[in-house]
Design a protein around this motif. Structure first.
Motif, PDB file in Angstrom:
ATOM      1  N   VAL A   1       1.485   9.436  10.051  1.00 22.80           N
ATOM      2  CA  VAL A   1       2.692   9.291  10.888  1.00 22.80           C
ATOM      3  C   VAL A   1       2.282   9.775  12.345  1.00 22.80           C
ATOM      4  O   VAL A   1       2.700   9.207  13.382  1.00 22.80           O
ATOM      5  N   TYR A   2       1.697  10.840  12.210  1.00 25.37           N
ATOM      6  CA  TYR A   2       1.307  11.307  13.788  1.00 25.37           C
ATOM      7  C   TYR A   2       0.359  10.598  14.545  1.00 25.37           C
ATOM      8  O   TYR A   2       0.360  10.628  15.603  1.00 25.37           O
ATOM      9  N   LYS A   3      -0.575  10.065  13.868  1.00 22.79           N
ATOM     10  CA  LYS A   3      -1.637   9.236  14.488  1.00 22.79           C
ATOM     11  C   LYS A   3      -1.130   7.643  14.821  1.00 22.79           C
ATOM     12  O   LYS A   3      -1.570   7.189  15.753  1.00 22.79           O
ATOM     13  N   GLY A   4       0.005   7.420  14.343  1.00 21.71           N
ATOM     14  CA  GLY A   4       0.815   6.336  14.464  1.00 21.71           C
ATOM     15  C   GLY A   4       0.441   5.147  13.651  1.00 21.71           C
ATOM     16  O   GLY A   4       0.871   3.954  13.949  1.00 21.71           O
ATOM     17  N   TYR A   5      -0.015   5.392  12.499  1.00 22.98           N
ATOM     18  CA  TYR A   5      -0.251   4.338  11.531  1.00 22.98           C
ATOM     19  C   TYR A   5       0.918   3.786  10.774  1.00 22.98           C
ATOM     20  O   TYR A   5       0.989   2.697  10.509  1.00 22.98           O
TER      21      TYR A   5
ATOM     22  N   LEU B   1      -1.256  14.464   4.046  1.00 20.32           N
ATOM     23  CA  LEU B   1      -2.174  13.012   4.644  1.00 20.32           C
ATOM     24  C   LEU B   1      -1.116  12.231   5.226  1.00 20.32           C
ATOM     25  O   LEU B   1      -1.483  11.363   6.027  1.00 20.32           O
ATOM     26  N   ILE B   2       0.022  11.848   4.559  1.00 16.30           N
ATOM     27  CA  ILE B   2       1.061  11.043   5.241  1.00 16.30           C
ATOM     28  C   ILE B   2       1.589  11.452   6.433  1.00 16.30           C
ATOM     29  O   ILE B   2       1.623  10.664   7.506  1.00 16.30           O
TER      30      ILE B   2
ATOM     31  N   SER C   1       0.799  -1.139   0.052  1.00 13.74           N
ATOM     32  CA  SER C   1      -0.054   0.043   0.024  1.00 13.74           C
ATOM     33  C   SER C   1       0.797   1.183   0.016  1.00 13.74           C
ATOM     34  O   SER C   1       0.472   2.161  -0.919  1.00 13.74           O
ATOM     35  N   ALA C   2       1.792   1.152   0.770  1.00 10.30           N
ATOM     36  CA  ALA C   2       2.935   2.401   0.791  1.00 10.30           C
ATOM     37  C   ALA C   2       3.627   2.428  -0.437  1.00 10.30           C
ATOM     38  O   ALA C   2       3.661   3.805  -0.523  1.00 10.30           O
ATOM     39  N   LEU C   3       3.632   1.614  -1.268  1.00  9.64           N
ATOM     40  CA  LEU C   3       4.383   1.814  -2.669  1.00  9.64           C
ATOM     41  C   LEU C   3       3.500   2.311  -3.561  1.00  9.64           C
ATOM     42  O   LEU C   3       3.909   2.793  -4.730  1.00  9.64           O
ATOM     43  N   ILE C   4       2.093   1.941  -3.570  1.00 10.45           N
ATOM     44  CA  ILE C   4       1.276   2.177  -4.508  1.00 10.45           C
ATOM     45  C   ILE C   4       0.431   3.502  -4.083  1.00 10.45           C
ATOM     46  O   ILE C   4       0.129   4.454  -5.069  1.00 10.45           O
ATOM     47  N   LEU C   5      -0.288   3.547  -3.125  1.00 11.39           N
ATOM     48  CA  LEU C   5      -1.125   4.577  -2.796  1.00 11.39           C
ATOM     49  C   LEU C   5      -0.746   6.040  -2.605  1.00 11.39           C
ATOM     50  O   LEU C   5      -1.412   6.811  -3.287  1.00 11.39           O
TER      51      LEU C   5
ATOM     52  N   LEU D   1      11.415   2.246   7.440  1.00 21.27           N
ATOM     53  CA  LEU D   1      11.463   1.625   6.209  1.00 21.27           C
ATOM     54  C   LEU D   1      10.163   1.947   5.600  1.00 21.27           C
ATOM     55  O   LEU D   1       9.701   2.474   4.310  1.00 21.27           O
ATOM     56  N   LEU D   2       8.840   1.877   6.445  1.00 24.30           N
ATOM     57  CA  LEU D   2       7.533   2.160   5.700  1.00 24.30           C
ATOM     58  C   LEU D   2       7.706   3.759   5.190  1.00 24.30           C
ATOM     59  O   LEU D   2       6.897   4.215   3.996  1.00 24.30           O
ATOM     60  N   ILE D   3       8.175   4.763   5.970  1.00 26.41           N
ATOM     61  CA  ILE D   3       8.191   6.139   5.736  1.00 26.41           C
ATOM     62  C   ILE D   3       9.283   6.271   4.344  1.00 26.41           C
ATOM     63  O   ILE D   3       8.881   6.943   3.382  1.00 26.41           O
ATOM     64  N   VAL D   4      10.233   5.392   4.410  1.00 27.96           N
ATOM     65  CA  VAL D   4      10.965   5.650   2.970  1.00 27.96           C
ATOM     66  C   VAL D   4      10.209   5.007   1.665  1.00 27.96           C
ATOM     67  O   VAL D   4      10.615   5.704   0.683  1.00 27.96           O
ATOM     68  N   VAL D   5       9.596   4.000   1.873  1.00 32.72           N
ATOM     69  CA  VAL D   5       8.767   3.311   0.936  1.00 32.72           C
ATOM     70  C   VAL D   5       7.777   4.704   0.439  1.00 32.72           C
ATOM     71  O   VAL D   5       7.400   4.887  -0.815  1.00 32.72           O
ATOM     72  N   ASP D   6       6.956   5.260   1.290  1.00 31.67           N
ATOM     73  CA  ASP D   6       6.179   6.298   1.095  1.00 31.67           C
ATOM     74  C   ASP D   6       6.752   7.392   0.407  1.00 31.67           C
ATOM     75  O   ASP D   6       6.187   7.936  -0.809  1.00 31.67           O
ATOM     76  N   ALA D   7       8.049   7.954   0.561  1.00 30.30           N
ATOM     77  CA  ALA D   7       8.635   8.806   0.278  1.00 30.30           C
ATOM     78  C   ALA D   7       9.271   8.434  -1.454  1.00 30.30           C
ATOM     79  O   ALA D   7       8.925   9.593  -2.396  1.00 30.30           O
ATOM     80  N   PHE D   8       9.514   7.201  -1.641  1.00 30.89           N
ATOM     81  CA  PHE D   8       9.696   6.736  -3.018  1.00 30.89           C
ATOM     82  C   PHE D   8       8.696   6.820  -3.738  1.00 30.89           C
ATOM     83  O   PHE D   8       8.699   7.216  -4.831  1.00 30.89           O
ATOM     84  N   SER D   9       7.280   6.298  -3.462  1.00 32.37           N
ATOM     85  CA  SER D   9       6.062   6.676  -4.162  1.00 32.37           C
ATOM     86  C   SER D   9       5.708   7.840  -4.337  1.00 32.37           C
ATOM     87  O   SER D   9       5.225   8.142  -5.376  1.00 32.37           O
TER      88      SER D   9
END
Length: 77
Positions: A41-45, A36-37, A7-11, A50-58
């Motif tokens: 992150v603030y809400k803790g989801y 939105l991201i 999801s982090a890679l696509i959305l 690594l998940l943040i890095v994948v979000d940044a790549f997407s």
């Protein structure tokens, strides 16, 4: 766990494209998606780096695709 990374890679990239098409400005689309991201992150989801890095790549890929989607103007000769 794997669905989070897929999801982090696509959305985020799709969100950048969607907001770019709606607002006609790719910087605003990027800013809305980053907001939105940041809220997730603030809400803790988003709980790993690594998940943040994948979000940044997407986000980067979506921003690049939004530039490629821009209508081209051709000169008539």
């Amino acid at each position: 766990m794997a669905i989070e990374y897929v999801s982090a890679l696509i959305l985020p990239g799709l969100l950048v494209l969607l907001f770019t098409r709606v607002t006609y400005n790719r910087l605003i689309g990027l800013a809305l998606t980053v907001g939105l991201i940041a809220a997730s992150v603030y809400k803790g989801y988003t709980n790993t780096f690594l998940l943040i890095v994948v979000d940044a790549f997407s986000l980067t890929a979506g921003f690049w695709l939004a530039e490629k989607m821009k209508p081209r103007v051709f000169k008539k000769t």
